[in-house]
Write an enzyme that holds these catalytic residues in place. Structure first.
Site: not given
Ligand code: PBG
Ligand code: ZN
Length: 318
Positions: A191, A244
């Protein structure tokens, strides 16, 4: 001369030659559940996406059921936030209640829950905070509590997205200890600290109050490190590993597909969705063709599961 065009002559043979075909079961649809009554709030930067209160969830869940897509990914938006994110693991938290509601009224829909604290903490970070530091090991017990409490409520799968080290092992152990040995973990493994999450943070009220997420999410420049993150999560017991965002990281997805035999998920995130919707609204692109092309590319690169806000449209367009 070899003539590739022989197998492209008409639609019948082209469809027989098609290597990658999307199916409703490829998709997981993200759903935002907000605390309160009679709420259906449009998310401005994500046309077609809404925050629903539990009493309005039927509207979207009926569509999900009708479309026959794989499942939903639930994100809760609590009224009350505090430094420990206590609503994330409260028995009557908004997400727990949403899960119970779904379990009772939509038993056919597979429920994945995002496990992270940022929607629940007053500082908006994904873990516990001391000063400006985001603490790792101190965060793990809270993530475990959240995961167990959501599975208690009836969640089918947990998806930790916090990017703390060691959280997959901690959650696996916590679930096992609670007797949930059959509940899978889908790890947000690679991520990245991405600007593509911008619209989501409006949708989920989860923007960090200070600093950024770069001390826990990955540097977009690092492909080799992504493979190590994935390997670590597999070692820790993840059942599905995720990359992701999607489109700017298909190389990572493909490399993961070549280097391991685990089921892969990809998250087609909010900013990717927003860009397509904005260009389509301006009449600059053909939304339907662009969406199907993007989603097909994700599957072609190796995704077994595609988490996408386009899911309901894509099923109509298949
Ligand atoms: C929570 C989370 C996020 C997303 C999914 N779970 C945001 C982040 O990490 O700031 C992003 C999903 C999206 O942008 O569609 N940690
Ligand atoms: Zn988060």
């Amino acid at each position: 001369m070899y003539r590739f065009r022989r197998l492209r002559r008409d639609g019948r043979i082209r469809s027989m030659m098609q290597e990658t075909r999307l199916h409703p079961k490829d998709f997981v649809y993200p759903v935002f559940v907000i605390e309160g009554d009679n709420i259906k709030n449009p998310v401005e930067s994500m046309p077609g996406v809404f925050q629903y209160s539990i009493d309005r969830l039927d509207e979207i869940l009926e569509q999900v059921k009708e479309a026959g897509i794989g499942g939903v990914m639930l994100f809760g938006i609590p009224l009350h936030k505090d430094p420990q994110g206590s609503q994330a693991y409260a028995e009557d938290g908004v997400t727990q209640r949403a899960v119970r509601y779904m379990k009772e009224h939509y038993p056919e829909i597979y429920i994945v829950v995002d496990v992270c604290l940022c929607e629940y903490t007053s500082h908006g970070h994904c873990g516990m905070v001391r000063g400006e530091e985001i603490l790792n090991d101190e965060t793990l017990p809270f993530l475990v509590k959240m995961a167990v409490s959501l599975v208690d409520a009836g969640a089918d799968m947990v998806a930790p997205s916090d990017m703390m080290d060691g959280r997959v092992a901690a959650i696996r152990a916590g679930l096992d200890q609670a007797g949930y040995i059959q509940t899978p973990v889908m790890a947000y493994s690679a991520k990245f600290a991405s600007a593509y999450y911008g619209p989501f943070r409006d949708a989920a009220h989860s923007a960090p109050g200070f600093g950024d997420r770069k001390s826990y999410q990955m540097d977009p420049a690092n492909g080799r490190e992504a493979l190590r993150e994935i390997a670590a999560d597999i070692e820790e017991g993840a059942d599905i590993v995720m990359v992701k965002p999607a489109l700017a990281y298909l190389d990572v997805l493909k490399e993961a597909a070549l280097s391991c035999d685990m089921p892969l998920a990809v998250y087609n995130v909010s900013g990717e969705y927003a860009m397509v919707k904005a260009a389509a609204a301006s009449g600059w692109i053909d939304e339907r063709r662009i969406v199907m092309e993007n989603l097909t590319a994700m599957k072609r690169a190796g995704a077994k599961i595609i988490i996408t806000y386009h899911a309901l449209d894509a099923v109509k367009w298949m």
